[in-house]
Design an enzyme around this catalytic site. Structure first.
Site, mmCIF file in Angstrom:
data_model
loop_
_atom_site.group_PDB
_atom_site.id
_atom_site.type_symbol
_atom_site.label_atom_id
_atom_site.label_comp_id
_atom_site.label_asym_id
_atom_site.label_seq_id
_atom_site.Cartn_x
_atom_site.Cartn_y
_atom_site.Cartn_z
ATOM 1 N N SER A 189 7.246 6.483 -0.473
ATOM 2 C CA SER A 189 7.397 7.900 -0.787
ATOM 3 C C SER A 189 8.478 8.548 0.053
ATOM 4 O O SER A 189 9.104 9.520 -0.359
ATOM 5 C CB SER A 189 6.061 8.626 -0.583
ATOM 6 O OG SER A 189 5.585 8.422 0.736
ATOM 7 N N PHE A 231 0.816 -1.220 0.000
ATOM 8 C CA PHE A 231 0.000 0.000 0.000
ATOM 9 C C PHE A 231 0.846 1.265 0.000
ATOM 10 O O PHE A 231 0.338 2.350 -0.232
ATOM 11 C CB PHE A 231 -0.917 0.018 1.233
ATOM 12 C CG PHE A 231 -1.674 -1.261 1.437
ATOM 13 C CD1 PHE A 231 -2.722 -1.600 0.594
ATOM 14 C CD2 PHE A 231 -1.334 -2.133 2.462
ATOM 15 C CE1 PHE A 231 -3.415 -2.780 0.770
ATOM 16 C CE2 PHE A 231 -2.025 -3.317 2.648
ATOM 17 C CZ PHE A 231 -3.072 -3.650 1.798
ATOM 18 N N ASP A 236 8.753 10.489 13.201
ATOM 19 C CA ASP A 236 9.127 9.616 12.075
ATOM 20 C C ASP A 236 8.158 9.759 10.907
ATOM 21 O O ASP A 236 7.858 8.790 10.196
ATOM 22 C CB ASP A 236 9.197 8.148 12.511
ATOM 23 C CG ASP A 236 10.334 7.881 13.477
ATOM 24 O OD1 ASP A 236 11.112 8.805 13.754
ATOM 25 O OD2 ASP A 236 10.442 6.741 13.962
ATOM 26 N N GLY A 247 8.301 2.505 2.476
ATOM 27 C CA GLY A 247 8.876 3.763 2.895
ATOM 28 C C GLY A 247 9.371 3.636 4.326
ATOM 29 O O GLY A 247 9.635 2.528 4.812
ATOM 30 N N ASP A 248 9.454 4.768 5.032
ATOM 31 C CA ASP A 248 9.960 4.748 6.403
ATOM 32 C C ASP A 248 8.915 4.300 7.423
ATOM 33 O O ASP A 248 9.237 4.067 8.586
ATOM 34 C CB ASP A 248 10.477 6.145 6.786
ATOM 35 C CG ASP A 248 11.696 6.548 5.963
ATOM 36 O OD1 ASP A 248 12.635 5.741 5.884
ATOM 37 O OD2 ASP A 248 11.694 7.656 5.397
ATOM 38 N N GLY A 249 7.658 4.154 6.991
ATOM 39 C CA GLY A 249 6.604 3.791 7.930
ATOM 40 C C GLY A 249 6.733 2.386 8.485
ATOM 41 O O GLY A 249 6.515 2.159 9.682
#
Length: 507
Positions: free
Chosen positions: A240, A151, A474, A207-209
């Site tokens: 992203s 996602f 974050d 991504g960083d999530g």
């Protein structure tokens, strides 16, 4: 350094439960004859392939390997690009490597030769010397738990994994276990229940999530401290926001990042406890109030613009001279830019780490006790709460790069026990604000006189005179209320190229 003849001199000492027996490479010559007119030689930094049949090739490349100099019978493969080497039952030596098809893409490729006079001991010993050069102190054949976020970003992570990442991992003989995240917070659940003895790395195709979720899932375990040291966390840029890959892999390319993870050195990373209300969470990237948080979270509706949404958001807020009043207290470790620059110079001059020398915490060891309490406790006596009525930006970072062109924290180090704190007033002249914005991409941000840059080990911030706003941890939005943060030196583990520095331009 151990001699070549010792048992696996390049094995990561923190992974004592993983043992392999390597062939004896003592006294093996650097050149291996692989036919009447061909040989393989271990050079200074590359594998040199000498093959007279290359003269028949009309191109400037052969088998995806660059031809060296004017002598078209020779080609070279950098040791960094060597993925694996082995012999086949048919008496062939097969070498797998990452071939650069462009500056941003590598793909697995093979060279192979039939051995005219197979000598298993000599060949296996030579292969061991080759792999020793190729991997150095990095662990070979890593056991990787891959988390793919279908996602994230523009939804292409699964395709990127199968096309650009999995083939590189497979060619390096990594042991892969891929799982797709199914819902928000799934990374937390996976990390909380992960068998940490079965893996060496958790690699997030996202991504960083998802890395943020994994850190926090590990923090909820009874053996949190052990898990955070035992399992190295890596990001493969498929979202992203790919700050983690930019800082440790030095790239936003999925295939180049996969190669960097394969060759990565275990590196301690500071993690930050953030307390807000009755909650405690771990942060690995940043904590922000003001323009940066506003531009990050407040421009979600402009995601179609890509990275340009941050620039547009910043420009709008600079032109309107937006301010974000707050009371702030910090625990300062290095108060001025001169001291910070000197500390960074000393640290960056140190040689690359050869291994991760930390001891695994005992089973059942949870997160460290908070040295300064929580946001609900009285302010530590040595801290002074100072009003910042004209605050434009409060941005505390744990990594150097926040995005490909945003090196906000050039003096940042992975494990110095500090956050790098940037504060900027919101009432500066508009042209000054624009100059500061442009200085980030020009690598002169640190030197701007309006940028207050310190290294701190803890802080408390209390927004005021605002009914609502944005606080980013974050890159994730949290409630708009006071919070406190403190650094835990070297609590986490990542994989990096150097073992002790970010892949960023320093001060």
């Amino acid at each position: 350094m151990s001699s070549i003849g010792e048992d696996d001199p390049f094995k990561d000492p923190s992974l004592a439960d993983v043992s392999t027996t390597q062939p004896d490479a003592t006294n093996v010559p650097p050149t291996l004859a692989v036919g009447r007119n061909a040989s393989l030689t271990l050079g200074t930094d590359s594998l040199i392939v000498l093959d007279e049949e290359l003269l028949e090739s009309k191109g400037v490349q052969c088998c995806g390997v660059g031809l060296a100099g004017k002598n078209k019978t020779t080609r070279s493969i950098p040791f960094y690009n060597i993925l694996w080497a082995e012999t086949s039952e048919d008496g062939e030596i097969i070498i797998h490597y990452a071939h650069a098809v462009s500056k941003k893409v590598v793909r697995p490729a093979i060279i192979s030769y039939t051995l005219d006079k197979p000598d298993s001991n000599l060949t296996e010993g030579w292969i061991e010397r080759l792999l020793g050069r190729a991997y150095g102190a990095s662990q070979r054949q890593k056991r990787i738990k891959v988390l793919v976020n279908p996602f994230g970003g523009q939804g292409g992570a699964q395709k990127m994994y199968h096309k650009h990442i999995a083939p590189i991992f497979a060619a390096a003989r990594c042991d892969l276990d891929m799982e797709k995240t199914q819902y928000n917070g799934h990374g937390v659940d996976i990390a909380r229940n992960l068998d940490i003895e079965a893996y060496d790395v958790v690699a997030c195709c996202s991504g960083d999530g998802i890395p943020h979720e994994v850190w926090n899932g590990m923090s909820q375990r009874e053996d949190a401290a052990r898990a955070l040291v035992k399992i190295a966390l890596a990001q493969l840029p498929c979202g992203s926001g790919n700050a983690m890959s930019l800082n440790f892999n030095g790239t936003g390319s999925p295939s180049l990042a996969a190669l960097a993870v394969i060759k990565g050195l275990r590196t301690p990373l500071d993690l930050i406890s953030v307390t807000q209300g009755d909650r405690r969470a771990l942060s690995f990237l940043s904590q922000a109030v003001g323009i940066v948080a506003d531009c990050d979270i407040g421009t979600e509706h402009l995601r179609w613009m890509g990275a340009a949404r941050f620039t547009c958001g910043a420009l709008l807020r600079i032109l309107t001279k937006a301010v974000y009043p707050a009371d702030i207290a910090v625990k300062v470790e290095h108060a001025n830019k001169a001291a910070i620059r000197e500390m960074y110079r000393i640290e960056s001059a140190k040689p690359p780490r050869s291994d991760d020398d930390r001891q695994l915490p005992p089973a059942g060891t949870g997160l460290p006790t908070l040295q300064y309490g929580t946001i609900n406790d009285p302010l530590p006596p040595s801290w002074e709460l100072i009003p910042h009525d004209m605050l434009g930006n409060f941005y505390a970072g744990n990594l150097a790069y926040m995005s490909p062109d945003a090196n906000f924290f050039p003096a940042s180090l992975p494990s110095d026990g500090c956050l790098d704190l940037v504060r900027i007033r919101g009432d500066i002249a508009r042209h000054t604000g624009l100059k500061i914005l442009l200085s980030v991409a020009e690598h002169t941000f640190f030197d701007q006189p309006e940028v207050d840059y310190q290294k701190i080990s803890a802080f408390r911030i209390i927004p005021k005179n605002q009914k609502d706003g944005y606080i980013s941890i974050d890159g994730e939005r949290v409630p708009f209320e006071p919070f406190q943060a403190e650094v835990h030196k070297g609590l986490g583990t990542v994989l990096s190229k150097s073992g002790h520095l970010f892949e960023a331009k320093g001060v």
